[in-house]
Design a protein around this motif. Structure first.
Motif, short mmCIF file in Angstrom:
data_model
loop_
_atom_site.label_atom_id
_atom_site.label_comp_id
_atom_site.label_asym_id
_atom_site.label_seq_id
_atom_site.Cartn_x
_atom_site.Cartn_y
_atom_site.Cartn_z
N PHE A 1 4.21 0.95 -2.81
CA PHE A 1 4.53 -0.36 -3.37
C PHE A 1 4.09 -1.48 -2.43
CE2 PHE A 1 7.93 2.00 -5.82
CZ PHE A 1 7.31 1.84 -7.04
N SER B 1 0.29 -1.69 -2.49
CA SER B 1 -0.25 -2.24 -3.73
C SER B 1 -0.14 -3.76 -3.75
CB SER B 1 0.49 -1.66 -4.93
OG SER B 1 0.18 -0.30 -5.10
N GLY B 2 1.01 -4.30 -3.36
CA GLY B 2 1.15 -5.75 -3.33
C GLY B 2 0.16 -6.41 -2.40
N GLY C 1 4.89 0.03 -11.06
CA GLY C 1 3.75 -0.64 -10.45
C GLY C 1 2.92 -1.44 -11.43
N PHE D 1 6.85 -4.24 -3.21
CA PHE D 1 5.62 -4.77 -3.79
C PHE D 1 5.43 -6.24 -3.43
CE2 PHE D 1 3.14 -6.86 -7.02
CZ PHE D 1 2.10 -5.99 -7.27
#
Length: 352
Positions: free
Chosen positions: A49, A52-53, A137, A188
């Motif tokens: 997470f 990904s952010g 996500g 995230f």
């Protein structure tokens, strides 16, 4: 720093995190496995997470300024994650779902729409249990894109607010949503906040020795957290993952150099397929192994565990080559006539 640059050390960490989750789930196959190890895998998911952010901001922060760009972004995300997800759902259905028809149809619809981790009445571990992270996500990405579109000058403040709201809900025991949803949101949007900070520090004048000390220190701190039983262990680990990500983006130390070698980078490329497919494989093997002769030798369980991990890695390599990459390539071809570039698809690969 160009948005097409890849952070190689982070790619390798993504592969190592996926491998750690696979190892945590090995008790599914071992007769004397400890159930607690299964739960421990959730802490490593937090790295995904945070990553990904960060990577989505890196890849799209300068481009998500119009509704058309937002549409291209969501399309690229869909072609990034859906081909492998749908392939595995099809495999699960082929292997057989023994629940009542209505329950099975409801679970399938929730999984197809990636809503299984959001709907109060849905089972977020239905069908492919690993896909709950995709459910979170994808919609985190949706909120991320909307924030970039609506607040071109207040992005960091928006991400800070979203992370703070999720953290407040988590600490207050807000139970109308799964705790994993709130914890994932913290990771995230914390990762998204890190990108502007990393950009402001990218010319940090530190020596290789200083960066190596930082890298070793943050890994030691992470080890202490992972080996603990703190009440908010996953939350503490999320914060340390964020610090680890920030330090290793500079790739200035000796550990970063090791992470840029071919083996961990290859594992990083297969990480998405490895994470998403390993539980499907393990569930199939758990049904198959009792039907096979079981040699009564002391090293039976380690041998089976090693073989299962190797098969999981091999399966992920096949899925990456024949499902994941062709899916992303199709998305790029569909986007190219409108966008004039395939960067959105390439950038999406790094976010995992």
């Amino acid at each position: 720093m160009p948005s097409t640059q890849r952070f190689s050390a982070l790619d390798s960490f993504r592969g190592l995190a996926a491998l750690a989750i696979v190892v945590c789930h090995l008790p599914l196959l071992l007769a004397d496995g400890e159930p607690g190890q299964f739960v421990d895998s959730a802490v490593y998911v937090q790295f995904f997470f945070v990553l990904s952010g960060f990577v989505l901001f890196h890849a799209n922060g300068a481009r998500l300024g119009t509704p058309a760009a937002f549409g291209r972004f969501l399309t690229a995300r869909g072609f990034r994650i859906l081909p492998v997800h749908l392939c595995l759902l099809g495999l699960i259905l082929l292997l057989g779902d023994t629940r009542p028809d209505a329950e099975s149809a409801s679970a399938l619809l929730a999984n197809l729409l990636l809503l299984q981790a959001w709907l109060p009445t849905a089972d977020d571990l239905s069908l492919n249990p690993a896909a709950w992270t995709l459910s979170l996500g994808f919609y985190f990405s949706l909120f991320f894109g909307l924030a970039l579109l609506a607040l071109p000058r207040g992005r960091s403040a928006a991400f800070l607010l979203l992370a703070a709201l999720a953290l407040g809900g988590l600490l207050s025991g807000f139970d109308d949503l799964h705790a994993s949803l709130l914890l994932g949101a913290v990771g995230f949007f914390l990762g998204a906040m890190l990108y502007p900070l990393q950009q402001s520090l990218r010319l940090l004048p530190l020596s290789q020795r200083a960066f190596t000390i930082l890298e070793v220190t943050v890994l030691a701190l992470l080890g202490l957290i992972l080996d603990s039983s703190y009440l908010y262990r996953e939350l503490y680990a999320t914060l340390v993952f964020a610090l680890l990500l920030l330090i290793f983006t500079f790739e200035g130390g000796l550990l970063s150099r090791l992470l840029r070698h071919r083996l961990p980078l290859t594992l990083g490329r297969w990480a998405f397929a490895l994470y998403l497919s390993h539980l499907v494989l393990f569930m199939a093997l758990a049904e198959l192994l009792p039907l096979l002769p079981q040699p009564d030798v002391p090293w039976r369980d380690p041998l089976q565990a090693t073989a299962a991990v190797l098969v999981a890695i091999a399966l992920s390599a096949l899925l990456h080559r024949y499902i994941e990459r062709p899916g992303m390539a199709l998305g790029q071809r569909l986007l190219a006539p409108r966008s004039g570039t395939a960067q959105a698809g390439n950038a999406s690969e790094a976010s995992g």
